[in-house]
Design an enzyme around this catalytic site. Structure first.
Site, mmCIF file in Angstrom:
data_model
loop_
_atom_site.group_PDB
_atom_site.id
_atom_site.type_symbol
_atom_site.label_atom_id
_atom_site.label_comp_id
_atom_site.label_asym_id
_atom_site.label_seq_id
_atom_site.Cartn_x
_atom_site.Cartn_y
_atom_site.Cartn_z
ATOM 1 N N HIS A 41 2.676 0.965 -2.100
ATOM 2 C CA HIS A 41 1.881 2.185 -1.997
ATOM 3 C C HIS A 41 2.430 3.252 -2.933
ATOM 4 O O HIS A 41 3.549 3.154 -3.431
ATOM 5 C CB HIS A 41 1.897 2.717 -0.566
ATOM 6 C CG HIS A 41 3.206 3.340 -0.158
ATOM 7 N ND1 HIS A 41 4.346 2.606 0.090
ATOM 8 C CD2 HIS A 41 3.570 4.644 0.028
ATOM 9 C CE1 HIS A 41 5.346 3.419 0.413
ATOM 10 N NE2 HIS A 41 4.897 4.667 0.373
ATOM 11 N N GLN A 68 1.782 7.785 -3.885
ATOM 12 C CA GLN A 68 1.435 9.056 -3.264
ATOM 13 C C GLN A 68 0.727 9.961 -4.268
ATOM 14 O O GLN A 68 0.790 9.742 -5.478
ATOM 15 C CB GLN A 68 2.686 9.752 -2.730
ATOM 16 C CG GLN A 68 3.439 8.953 -1.683
ATOM 17 C CD GLN A 68 4.668 9.683 -1.174
ATOM 18 O OE1 GLN A 68 4.564 10.726 -0.534
ATOM 19 N NE2 GLN A 68 5.840 9.142 -1.476
#
Length: 353
Positions: free
Chosen positions: A169, A171
């Site tokens: 992931h 951000q």
């Protein structure tokens, strides 16, 4: 790409980005969550002229949970996560423990794939292109928030970097100010423009690097190089050949070619330290022009800025990390143990066979 926006149980926004237009995203977040309470505050350092985010609520964020408790995996049966659906392509949602919130900006999480054991380098070109679409869409949406002046898309990879969730992931931080690093670039840009009678500094840098030995790879629309004054042991800057200020301004040809180029760079990073080494920790950071006013940078406008991605690792050699010690942390003067020319040569040698 199909985009579906929904809300989590505590009111945070969650957005599915799907490769298929017929994807249906109607799963409901069944967790008994109360609304998120944040204490984010921006404080100005009057001596240094920069800002610090104070966010004490982040002390309680999830830290390295086992894979079967990962909050970024899809929900399965009674194992409920941040993603209500049982599968997804790419998901973006408001961070439950944001560094910036409300009038202080916004923080979002970007899940690149539902596969917990994958990494960005494992994505297909189609999947990587969807992530680029998500970055672009969120940049556009966040730029319209009244509290947002600059949008920063990035990925931290590896526990050595400080990652608290192992799922692949990244951000997105939407700042209420122009970040100090960008401000430095804009000041240099303005000074060079004035000193040369209008020459663009980004263009001059790219031209110089293309003529030198630090180029790592080139394509029709992108070029990647180790910068002349690299701060980190292995650091690559990726530029579109046509200067644009942000992801929104990339043309279709550059967008189409990006996944192949970027995936190759990431895969080379995983090969630079040899077979059998753990995955290379890195930070991948998109630099985009601020959306706020640029009056303090006299003579510079948004179109003068050059969108680019900076990719670097804190690993300096096998089993050893580059720590920010006295000179770096105390005086912001970096000392690089790996000559940029040697780093570029090693990254060229790590090309896919």
């Amino acid at each position: 790409m199909k985009k579906t926006s929904t809300r989590l149980a505590d009111g945070r926004e969650l957005i599915y980005y799907d490769l298929r237009d017929d994807a249906v995203r109607d799963a409901v977040d069944r967790r008994p969550l109360e609304r998120t309470v944040t204490t984010s505050e921006i404080r100005r350092d009057v001596l240094l002229g920069d800002s610090v985010a104070i966010a004490s609520h982040r002390q309680g964020r999830t830290y390295l949970p086992p894979a079967d408790e990962c909050p970024l995996c899809p929900s399965q049966g009674e194992r409920l996560s941040e993603i209500p659906d049982s599968s997804y392509d790419v998901v973006v949602f408001e961070n439950r423990f944001p560094s910036l919130a409300g009038d202080s900006g916004r923080c979002e999480v970007v899940c690149f794939t539902s596969d917990h054991n994958a990494s960005f380098a494992d994505l297909t070109e189609e999947q990587a292109g969807l992530v680029l679409d998500a970055w672009t869409d969120r940049t556009a949406e966040l730029s319209h928030l009244p509290s947002v002046e600059q949008v920063f898309c990035f990925e931290n990879r590896g526990q050595e970097i400080g990652v608290t969730l192992g799922h692949p992931h990244g951000q997105i931080y939407a700042y209420p100010f122009t970040t100090p690093r960008t401000a430095l670039m804009l000041r240099s840009l303005a000074a060079h423009k004035e000193a040369t009678g209008g020459e663009n500094l980004f263009d001059a840098v790219l031209e110089r690097e293309l003529a030198d030995e630090r180029v790592v790879l080139e394509s029709e629309h992108w070029v990647a190089f180790v910068p002349y004054a690299a701060h980190w042991p292995y650091e690559v800057h990726l530029y579109p050949r046509r200067r644009v200020p942000d992801l929104l301004a990339l043309d279709e040809e550059a967008r189409t070619e990006f996944p192949k180029v970027y995936l190759e760079l990431l895969r080379r990073f995983d090969r630079i330290f040899g077979e059998g080494e753990p995955p290379t920790p890195y930070i991948a950071a998109w630099h985009q022009a601020p959306f706020g006013a640029l009056e303090e940078f006299e003579g510079v406008n948004r179109e003068d800025f050059a969108l680019h991605l900076e990719l670097f690792t804190i690993r300096r050699t096998s089993g050893k990390l580059k720590f920010l010690a006295g000179s770096e942390s105390g005086m912001n003067v970096f000392i690089n143990d790996v000559p940029p020319e040697a780093a570029a040569r090693r990254l060229r040698e790590a090309a896919s066979s």
